[in-house]
Write a protein that holds these residues in place. Structure first.
Motif, PDB file in Angstrom:
ATOM      1  N   HIS A 239      -7.324   8.252  -0.795  1.00 52.58           N
ATOM      2  CA  HIS A 239      -7.608   7.846   0.469  1.00 52.58           C
ATOM      3  C   HIS A 239      -8.876   7.396   1.230  1.00 52.58           C
ATOM      4  O   HIS A 239      -9.818   6.802   1.156  1.00 52.58           O
ATOM      5  CB  HIS A 239      -6.940   7.926   1.963  1.00 52.58           C
ATOM      6  CG  HIS A 239      -6.536   6.611   2.732  1.00 52.58           C
ATOM      7  ND1 HIS A 239      -7.424   6.917   3.706  1.00 52.58           N
ATOM      8  CD2 HIS A 239      -5.715   5.885   3.099  1.00 52.58           C
ATOM      9  CE1 HIS A 239      -7.364   6.776   4.735  1.00 52.58           C
ATOM     10  NE2 HIS A 239      -6.222   5.906   4.381  1.00 52.58           N
TER      11      HIS A 239
ATOM     12  N   LYS B 236      -7.321  -3.745   1.210  1.00 50.05           N
ATOM     13  CA  LYS B 236      -5.360  -2.923   1.307  1.00 50.05           C
ATOM     14  C   LYS B 236      -5.114  -4.208   1.093  1.00 50.05           C
ATOM     15  O   LYS B 236      -4.917  -5.113   0.919  1.00 50.05           O
ATOM     16  CB  LYS B 236      -5.534  -2.695   2.804  1.00 50.05           C
ATOM     17  CG  LYS B 236      -6.371  -1.284   3.615  1.00 50.05           C
ATOM     18  CD  LYS B 236      -6.339  -0.640   5.288  1.00 50.05           C
ATOM     19  CE  LYS B 236      -7.110   0.291   4.860  1.00 50.05           C
ATOM     20  NZ  LYS B 236      -5.942   0.877   6.439  1.00 50.05           N
TER      21      LYS B 236
ATOM     22  N   ALA C   7      -1.661  -1.053   2.863  1.00 47.40           N
ATOM     23  CA  ALA C   7      -2.590   0.093   2.677  1.00 47.40           C
ATOM     24  C   ALA C   7      -3.398   0.129   1.183  1.00 47.40           C
ATOM     25  O   ALA C   7      -2.937  -1.325   0.260  1.00 47.40           O
ATOM     26  CB  ALA C   7      -0.742   0.744   1.609  1.00 47.40           C
ATOM     27  N   TYR C   8      -3.437   0.925   0.631  1.00 45.22           N
ATOM     28  CA  TYR C   8      -5.019   1.159  -0.040  1.00 45.22           C
ATOM     29  C   TYR C   8      -3.930   1.125  -1.675  1.00 45.22           C
ATOM     30  O   TYR C   8      -2.803   1.386  -1.380  1.00 45.22           O
ATOM     31  CB  TYR C   8      -5.909   2.241  -0.261  1.00 45.22           C
ATOM     32  CG  TYR C   8      -7.016   2.206   1.256  1.00 45.22           C
ATOM     33  CD1 TYR C   8      -7.894   1.044   1.207  1.00 45.22           C
ATOM     34  CD2 TYR C   8      -6.566   3.196   2.063  1.00 45.22           C
ATOM     35  CE1 TYR C   8      -8.591   1.130   1.965  1.00 45.22           C
ATOM     36  CE2 TYR C   8      -7.718   2.974   2.819  1.00 45.22           C
ATOM     37  CZ  TYR C   8      -8.557   1.833   3.078  1.00 45.22           C
ATOM     38  OH  TYR C   8      -9.713   1.135   3.536  1.00 45.22           O
TER      39      TYR C   8
ATOM     40  N   GLU D 237      -0.267   0.864  -4.795  1.00 43.03           N
ATOM     41  CA  GLU D 237      -0.026   2.287  -4.168  1.00 43.03           C
ATOM     42  C   GLU D 237       0.430   2.816  -3.864  1.00 43.03           C
ATOM     43  O   GLU D 237       1.243   3.164  -4.697  1.00 43.03           O
ATOM     44  CB  GLU D 237       1.125   0.698  -3.115  1.00 43.03           C
ATOM     45  CG  GLU D 237       0.420  -0.108  -1.893  1.00 43.03           C
ATOM     46  CD  GLU D 237       1.151  -0.624  -1.207  1.00 43.03           C
ATOM     47  OE1 GLU D 237       2.197   0.087  -0.410  1.00 43.03           O
ATOM     48  OE2 GLU D 237       1.372  -1.647  -0.563  1.00 43.03           O
TER      49      GLU D 237
ATOM     50  N   ASN E 145      -1.574   6.021   4.129  1.00 44.27           N
ATOM     51  CA  ASN E 145      -1.065   4.736   2.767  1.00 44.27           C
ATOM     52  C   ASN E 145      -0.161   4.861   3.189  1.00 44.27           C
ATOM     53  O   ASN E 145       1.201   4.180   2.911  1.00 44.27           O
ATOM     54  CB  ASN E 145      -1.420   5.390   2.083  1.00 44.27           C
ATOM     55  CG  ASN E 145      -2.152   4.610   1.349  1.00 44.27           C
ATOM     56  OD1 ASN E 145      -3.161   3.647   1.832  1.00 44.27           O
ATOM     57  ND2 ASN E 145      -1.833   4.049  -0.083  1.00 44.27           N
TER      58      ASN E 145
END
Length: 820
Positions: free
Chosen positions: A576, A586, A591-592, A598, A639
């Motif tokens: 992250h 994202k 979220a990354y 993810e 995340n």
């Protein structure tokens, strides 16, 4: 003229323990066992009506014990300890009694003169022959008391005894009259200039003898052992504590001067230190070996036998801490044995030291040759097990196969490959559901810390550190619900600095979860539980962890044993941070992702405290009070807003709060609605608090009983609106009670589930079968909770709760091993 007292350092006779009373306890789950218990209890009650005195021969008395009183014109330091020391030598021990009754005498009388039958059986198991006054040797006891008083510095004591007679019983009172105890005034170590005298003199700073301390024989014994241990680590291989002599001048006014001497009769070889010359490492030794027939390989100055076909010499020498041309040190010899045994590749290891021939002494030093003899276990093994898994949720058979290679890369590396398969059927709410699992995993244990460019050996540890690598795959199929694939890959280190301490660091612990083939009932559940759906999402777990364990259970003679395990695990933080700094985009969920997938991000803390207190002084007794506290906190962030399902906590079941089903409690006051029979999945959380207490009692050989109480619950870190609880309000309408399964400091104690019960354990040392019956005392949810239906089950604003009907039932648990 000085008068010297030579100390008698002969070990004292061990204290004999009093016979341990048997305890009739509990009610068996089976009729025949219950009947036998009832018969035993009835007989015990009958026995209680008799004091046992009618079984005493004419002209004799039943001996009921002795008491000790210590008299002195001056104060007696630690008088209670001194009195207990004197009471310990009183013999014989009287018959055990309960409220003045002696049921064991009654049992003994039932079997008197019989060789079989119920009377003989009861007498043999519970009986006890009467202890008579005629068997009491008061003169012998008085001599022993005088000896103990002298050993404690109360020189020239007077001990007398008096028999007290009451009807058919008699006791003996002992009176010890002592003077002021002697204390140490001066301590003198040898002043000679020889090697041995200088070595002994150098230990003076760590002496257990202190000026002003009371004279105590055991302290002198411990001092000899301490000095010998120091000398053994300075080359004095042939020295012994028996070669040391303490002379005590006791002519002073209640003070004593102590002179440490070396006996004149000491053998010449015990008076000099030794240097190791030749060190041989024999990795293929067997008891049938009489001569060395294989030409050794020279490696790092060691003579290595036989060759490097099975074990490379480097792998063995890394675990050896005695070196050629070095001073003999017992600490290093013991460390070598411990390290080699912990490799797991040898059945027996010993070290033999012999004087080196044709080598003259130099500067007062002798020479030894050492041979380390190692007997191998088979290099490869294959083991198969058929197991029966049982819980309150699933039960069924499992098959496990393990392959082990104890030197996979010729460096004592252990390769373990495990394959397993199971087929279980659901119970209760999951009746009709089958769980099929199979998987394979491998682990490589390397007996050293691989930390390039550093070579870390932990030279002061007796235990071999390890680097481990693991990889695995697991397939899970829950009919009517889903299919899941779980992949894992990782490496880490484990090491011990002491017998009681162990640490594990795993820098890389990768897992990948893939959920597929979801059935409608499971899709509906996830639609109604967004938090649950999030925990089941397909994701990476980029984990790292550290665990510290302190365990006193390995100290078997210790009466009170503590256990502590604390760990922290992290996931996704590095990824992250790098993506955030690198400006990565994202996903639609905010979220990354890595490789389009993810990943979880969280920090998780786990603490476990246990304490085992043995109620009996007998170290072999199983009578103990065991307690446990479990605390777990998982904090999802950035995340993630919930822990992965694989990492969440569940509570309840055979090893938890036993009065409730496995994963049948929480989170908070939540309980699965009657209309949704799938509580196994949604009763998980991010926070766990659990406490257990259990009293364990020996009943018969290999059979133990237990009384226990358990309490606990789980909670969510972030509120889940789909798991709130409603109760009936004053106007009959639903009113929100405790909300959302979220942890709150002002309500969590009220939400603890509590259960209690009793159990039987069949303990044959290496295998324990446990039967527990538990009853719920406190439920975490309301007695009048409501189920609030809605038109759209997927709407998170719809609240589900449950009616509480018929839950006051005894929960039976069958398990293998102790719960903690």
């Amino acid at each position: 003229m000085l008068r010297f007292r030579r100390l008698d350092l002969t070990p004292l006779a061990p204290r004999r323990e009093a016979p341990r009373s048997e305890m009739l306890w509990g009610k068996s789950l089976y009729g025949s066992a219950w009947l036998l218990r009832g018969v035993g209890l009835t007989i015990a009650l009958l026995a209680g009506s008799c004091s046992g005195t009618k079984f005493i021969p004419e002209g004799d008395k039943l001996y009921t014990g002795g008491a000790v009183k210590v008299k002195s014109q001056s104060s007696i330091p630690n008088e209670s300890v001194l009195t207990a020391t004197l009471e310990a030598v009183i013999t014989p021990k009287p018959n055990s009694s309960i409220l003045g009754m002696r049921p064991k005498l009654y049992f003994w009388h039932m079997g008197e003169g019989k060789t079989k039958g119920l009377g003989h059986l009861l007498a043999d198991k519970y009986g006890e022959a009467p202890v008579l006054l005629s068997k009491v040797d008061t003169a012998k006891v008085q001599d022993l008391m005088a000896n103990r008083l002298n050993n404690s510095g109360y020189f020239h004591p007077t001990v007398s005894s008096e028999v007290k007679v009451k009807a058919n019983t008699a006791s003996v009172d002992y009176t010890a009259t002592v003077h002021k105890p002697y204390t140490i005034k001066e301590i003198h170590f040898p002043d000679s200039t020889g090697l041995l005298a200088r070595a002994i003199k150098a230990t003076e700073s760590g002496s257990l003898l202190k000026v002003g301390d009371p004279y105590n024989l055991q302290t002198f014994v411990n001092e000899r052992v301490r000095i010998d241990a120091v000398l053994k680590n300075q080359g004095y291989y042939y020295f012994s504590p028996d070669y040391l002599l303490f002379q005590v001048d006791s002519t002073l006014d209640n003070e004593a001067n102590v002179y440490l001497k070396v006996k004149e009769t000491i053998p010449p070889r015990a008076a000099k230190p030794y240097v190791l010359k030749r060190v041989t490492l024999n990795t293929q030794y067997s008891l049938s070996d009489t001569t060395e027939t294989t030409r050794p390989v020279m490696f790092r100055g060691y003579r290595y036998v036989p060759d490097e076909q099975v074990f490379r010499a480097r792998a063995i020498t890394n675990a050896v801490f005695i070196y050629p041309d070095s001073l003999y040190r017992r600490r290093r010899a013991d460390q070598t044995l411990s390290r080699l045994m912990s490799l797991g590749t040898f059945k027996f290891v010993d070290t033999r030291f012999r004087p080196a021939r044709n080598l003259p002494d130099s500067a007062g030093y002798g020479h030894l040759n050492a041979t380390v003899r190692m007997t191998q276990v088979p290099k490869k093994s294959l083991r198969a097990e058929l197991q029966m898994n049982t819980s309150n949720i699933f039960t069924g058979p499992a098959f496990v196969v393990q392959y082990r290679n104890r030197s996979a890369l010729r460096g004592a590396e252990q390769l373990l490959i495990n394959a397993n398969a199971s087929l279980e059927t659901g119970k209760g709410a999951l009746s009709g559901v089958t769980s099929t699992q199979y998987g394979i995993d491998g682990q490589l244990l390397v007996p050293r810390l691989i930390t390039p460019p550093f070579d870390i050996r932990l030279v002061n540890s007796d235990f071999q550190p390890r680097t481990f690598f693991n990889a695995g795959y697991k397939y899970v199929l829950r009919t009517k619900y889903f299919q899941e694939d779980i992949f894992n890959l990782g490496y880490g280190y484990s090491w011990k600095t002491k017998l009681t301490n162990e640490q594990q660091l795993q820098p890389i612990d990768l897992q990948y979860l893939r959920l597929s083939n979801q059935e409608k009932v499971f899709k509906d559940l996830l639609a109604a539980r967004p938090f649950l759906a999030n925990s089941f999402r397909q994701q990476f777990i980029l984990g790292s962890s550290y665990t510290y364990t302190y365990n006193q259970q390995v100290l078997e003679q210790r009466r009170n044993q503590m256990y502590f395990s604390g760990g922290v695990s992290l996931s996704g933080n590095v990824a992250h941070a790098l993506q955030s700094l690198g400006g990565a985009k994202k996903t639609d969920t905010g979220a990354y992702a890595l490789f389009g997938q993810e990943y979880s991000q969280y920090t998780k803390f786990d603490l476990e405290f246990r304490n085992y207190y043995r109620t009996s002084v007998n170290p072999t007794s199983g009578n103990k009070i065991a307690t446990r506290l479990l605390v777990g906190v998982g904090l999802p962030y950035q995340n993630s807003n919930v822990l992965p399902y694989l990492k969440q906590y569940g509570i309840g079941g055979p090893n938890s709060v036993r009065a409730f089903n496995a994963r049948g409690i929480g989170p908070g006051t939540y309980r699965t609605p009657d209309s949704q029979q799938n509580g196994f999945y949604d009763q998980v959380g991010d926070i766990r608090l659990e406490a257990n207490a259990e009293y364990r009692q020996d009943l018969f050989p290999y059979v133990k009983g237990a009384l226990f109480v358990d309490a606990g619950n789980i909670w969510l870190v972030n509120a889940d609106p789909s798991r709130a609880t409603y109760v009936k309000g004053e106007n009959g309408q639903p009113v929100r009670d405790f909300q959302d399964g979220q942890f709150r400091f002002n309500t969590f104690l009220k939400q603890l589930a509590v259960g209690a019960g009793a159990g039987i354990r069949i303990d044959v040392q290496f295998f324990v079968i446990r039967l527990d019956a538990a009853y719920p005392l406190v439920y975490p949810y309301s007695n009048e909770s409501l189920e609030v239906p809605g038109t759209n089950p997927g709407d998170p604003s719809i609240i589900y709760s449950a009616n509480k009907t018929g839950y006051k039932v005894i929960k039976l648990n069958i398990a293998i091993g102790y719960p903690f």
